[in-house]
Design a protein around this motif. Structure first.
Motif, PDB file in Angstrom:
ATOM      1  N   LEU A   6      -1.309   3.025 -13.145  1.00 66.40           N
ATOM      2  CA  LEU A   6      -0.598   2.173 -12.206  1.00 66.40           C
ATOM      3  C   LEU A   6      -1.542   1.614 -11.149  1.00 66.40           C
ATOM      4  CD1 LEU A   6       2.691   4.204 -11.627  1.00 66.40           C
ATOM      5  CD2 LEU A   6       2.267   2.353 -13.239  1.00 66.40           C
ATOM      6  N   ASP A   7      -1.262   0.401 -10.717  1.00 63.18           N
ATOM      7  CA  ASP A   7      -2.042  -0.240  -9.673  1.00 63.18           C
ATOM      8  C   ASP A   7      -1.208  -0.325  -8.395  1.00 63.18           C
ATOM      9  OD1 ASP A   7      -4.096  -0.658 -11.458  1.00 63.18           O
ATOM     10  OD2 ASP A   7      -3.364  -2.627 -12.063  1.00 63.18           O
ATOM     11  N   TYR A   8      -1.855  -0.161  -7.276  1.00 62.58           N
ATOM     12  CA  TYR A   8      -1.193  -0.217  -5.976  1.00 62.58           C
ATOM     13  C   TYR A   8      -1.927  -1.236  -5.117  1.00 62.58           C
ATOM     14  CZ  TYR A   8       0.848   4.137  -7.629  1.00 62.58           C
ATOM     15  OH  TYR A   8       1.502   5.084  -8.381  1.00 62.58           O
ATOM     16  N   GLU A   9      -1.189  -2.155  -4.524  1.00 62.20           N
ATOM     17  CA  GLU A   9      -1.808  -3.228  -3.745  1.00 62.20           C
ATOM     18  C   GLU A   9      -1.205  -3.276  -2.345  1.00 62.20           C
ATOM     19  OE1 GLU A   9      -1.940  -8.074  -3.931  1.00 62.20           O
ATOM     20  OE2 GLU A   9      -2.420  -6.963  -5.769  1.00 62.20           O
ATOM     21  N   TYR A  10      -2.088  -3.435  -1.358  1.00 63.27           N
ATOM     22  CA  TYR A  10      -1.670  -3.475   0.035  1.00 63.27           C
ATOM     23  C   TYR A  10      -2.347  -4.645   0.738  1.00 63.27           C
ATOM     24  CZ  TYR A  10      -0.355   1.291  -1.178  1.00 63.27           C
ATOM     25  OH  TYR A  10       0.176   2.385  -1.799  1.00 63.27           O
ATOM     26  N   LYS A  11      -1.664  -5.197   1.724  1.00 63.20           N
ATOM     27  CA  LYS A  11      -2.206  -6.295   2.519  1.00 63.20           C
ATOM     28  C   LYS A  11      -2.316  -5.851   3.977  1.00 63.20           C
ATOM     29  CE  LYS A  11      -2.028  -9.610  -0.722  1.00 63.20           C
ATOM     30  NZ  LYS A  11      -3.196 -10.366  -1.201  1.00 63.20           N
ATOM     31  N   PHE A  12      -3.367  -6.326   4.651  1.00 59.57           N
ATOM     32  CA  PHE A  12      -3.479  -6.099   6.091  1.00 59.57           C
ATOM     33  C   PHE A  12      -4.282  -7.223   6.704  1.00 59.57           C
ATOM     34  CE2 PHE A  12      -7.162  -4.078   4.216  1.00 59.57           C
ATOM     35  CZ  PHE A  12      -8.199  -4.268   5.124  1.00 59.57           C
ATOM     36  N   LYS A  13      -4.238  -7.325   8.019  1.00 60.99           N
ATOM     37  CA  LYS A  13      -4.925  -8.408   8.705  1.00 60.99           C
ATOM     38  C   LYS A  13      -6.118  -7.878   9.493  1.00 60.99           C
ATOM     39  CE  LYS A  13      -0.874 -11.401   9.053  1.00 60.99           C
ATOM     40  NZ  LYS A  13      -1.365 -12.304   8.011  1.00 60.99           N
ATOM     41  N   ALA A  14      -7.183  -8.661   9.512  1.00 61.28           N
ATOM     42  CA  ALA A  14      -8.379  -8.284  10.265  1.00 61.28           C
ATOM     43  C   ALA A  14      -8.010  -8.119  11.743  1.00 61.28           C
ATOM     44  CB  ALA A  14      -9.455  -9.349  10.107  1.00 61.28           C
ATOM     45  N   PRO A  15      -8.567  -7.111  12.409  1.00 62.43           N
ATOM     46  CA  PRO A  15      -8.219  -6.864  13.817  1.00 62.43           C
ATOM     47  C   PRO A  15      -8.631  -8.022  14.722  1.00 62.43           C
ATOM     48  CG  PRO A  15     -10.099  -5.536  13.144  1.00 62.43           C
ATOM     49  CD  PRO A  15      -9.561  -6.157  11.903  1.00 62.43           C
ATOM     50  N   ASP A  16      -8.007  -8.085  15.885  1.00 66.54           N
ATOM     51  CA  ASP A  16      -8.290  -9.158  16.845  1.00 66.54           C
ATOM     52  C   ASP A  16      -9.708  -9.090  17.391  1.00 66.54           C
ATOM     53  OD1 ASP A  16      -5.739 -10.126  16.521  1.00 66.54           O
ATOM     54  OD2 ASP A  16      -4.922  -9.028  18.237  1.00 66.54           O
ATOM     55  N   SER A  17     -10.281  -7.909  17.390  1.00 69.28           N
ATOM     56  CA  SER A  17     -11.659  -7.743  17.859  1.00 69.28           C
ATOM     57  C   SER A  17     -12.266  -6.516  17.202  1.00 69.28           C
ATOM     58  CB  SER A  17     -11.695  -7.597  19.387  1.00 69.28           C
ATOM     59  OG  SER A  17     -10.941  -6.467  19.799  1.00 69.28           O
ATOM     60  N   GLY A  18     -13.597  -6.427  17.238  1.00 68.11           N
ATOM     61  CA  GLY A  18     -14.273  -5.265  16.672  1.00 68.11           C
ATOM     62  C   GLY A  18     -14.346  -5.295  15.156  1.00 68.11           C
ATOM     63  N   SER A  19     -14.595  -4.124  14.580  1.00 70.72           N
ATOM     64  CA  SER A  19     -14.763  -3.993  13.139  1.00 70.72           C
ATOM     65  C   SER A  19     -13.765  -2.971  12.591  1.00 70.72           C
ATOM     66  CB  SER A  19     -16.193  -3.534  12.822  1.00 70.72           C
ATOM     67  OG  SER A  19     -16.442  -2.264  13.401  1.00 70.72           O
TER      68      SER A  19
END
Length: 269
Positions: free
Chosen positions: A49-62
């Motif tokens: 099985l494959d699992y996929e997630y989405k997220f957004k790059a933070p407003d600052s930093g790494s």
């Protein structure tokens, strides 16, 4: 003979249909789950099985990705692993197999705030047992040091503004040939130097290149260097600047992996 062939044909067709159903079930993609930064998630894994997630790059930093893979019953556990993949716009940045009872962390990454990023997990189990519990824990961890670079600073026109005496930090993504530009505007007429340190701790001799620019397009050839992890410190030649004059610094070409650095500029005699 005819009946036997008919049975054989039926068997072949049934097997093909079953294979198609299995393949369809395996490749049918679930809607990707949106996840939050700095929050731990858990996936109860199944074979194939494959699992996929989405997220957004933070407003600052790494940020970096932390994972832990466990199996309830250790029998045949050595035949299990999870492949973790981190991508942006179909470009692959991290691809690693995580073994049972293994903890793993990706490199640090820096992207333009708000960019959508994808994290995928593919469970590779060669001796799958439904009685076992295959558990994956993961989270996207942010780091926000003071005076960290602000993306998108990949061109001279988008260079981050810097001031004397302050220390600035940044990360170069090796996979997309990332470049970080900075611009300094002399507050007073005088001589200045800039200093760059390779602060990488990868164990892979991460390196990058540094260049000074007298303008957006005019290279200052005497102020360039290649900095290698463990011995990468650079002090520029003295730079004569009149009040209000701008000077540019470009840091690029991380190799063979992501590299981190710090940068400062100060007035000298």
């Amino acid at each position: 003979m005819k009946n036997a062939f008919g049975k054989l044909s039926t068997g072949i067709i049934s097997a093909a249909m079953a294979a198609a159903i299995i393949l369809s079930a395996k490749t049918s993609a679930k809607a990707a789950q949106q996840i939050e930064l700095n929050k731990e998630y858990s996936a109860d894994l199944g074979a194939g099985l494959d699992y996929e997630y989405k997220f957004k790059a933070p407003d600052s930093g790494s940020f970096h990705i932390e994972t832990e893979f466990t199996v309830s019953d250790k029998e045949n556990a050595n035949y299990c692993s999870v492949r973790a993949k981190f991508t942006k716009d179909e470009n692959e940045y991290w691809n690693e197999y995580i073994k049972v009872d293994g903890k793993s962390a990706s490199s640090e990454y820096s992207f333009k705030p708000g960019q959508e990023l994808t994290l995928k997990f593919d469970c590779v189990i060669y001796a799958y047992s439904p009685k076992k519990k295959y558990d994956l824990k993961f989270k996207v961890v942010t780091d926000n040091p003071q005076n960290f670079e602000t993306e998108d600073n990949n061109t001279a026109s988008r260079a981050n503004k810097i001031k004397a005496k302050k220390v600035y930090k940044g990360i170069l993504n090796a996979e997309d040939e990332d470049a970080d530009w900075y611009v300094f505007k002399a507050p007073k007429t005088g001589k200045y130097r800039f200093y760059v340190n390779n602060t990488s701790n990868t164990g892979r001799s991460a390196s990058f290149q540094v260049y000074g620019y007298k303008s957006k397009k005019k290279l200052d050839a005497k102020n360039s260097a290649t900095l290698i992890e463990g011995c990468g410190n650079f002090k520029s030649k003295k730079i004569s600047l009149k009040k209000g004059k701008k000077y540019y610094i470009k840091i690029e070409k991380a190799h063979p992996c992501n590299a981190s650095y710090d940068l400062k500029i100060k007035k000298v005699k």
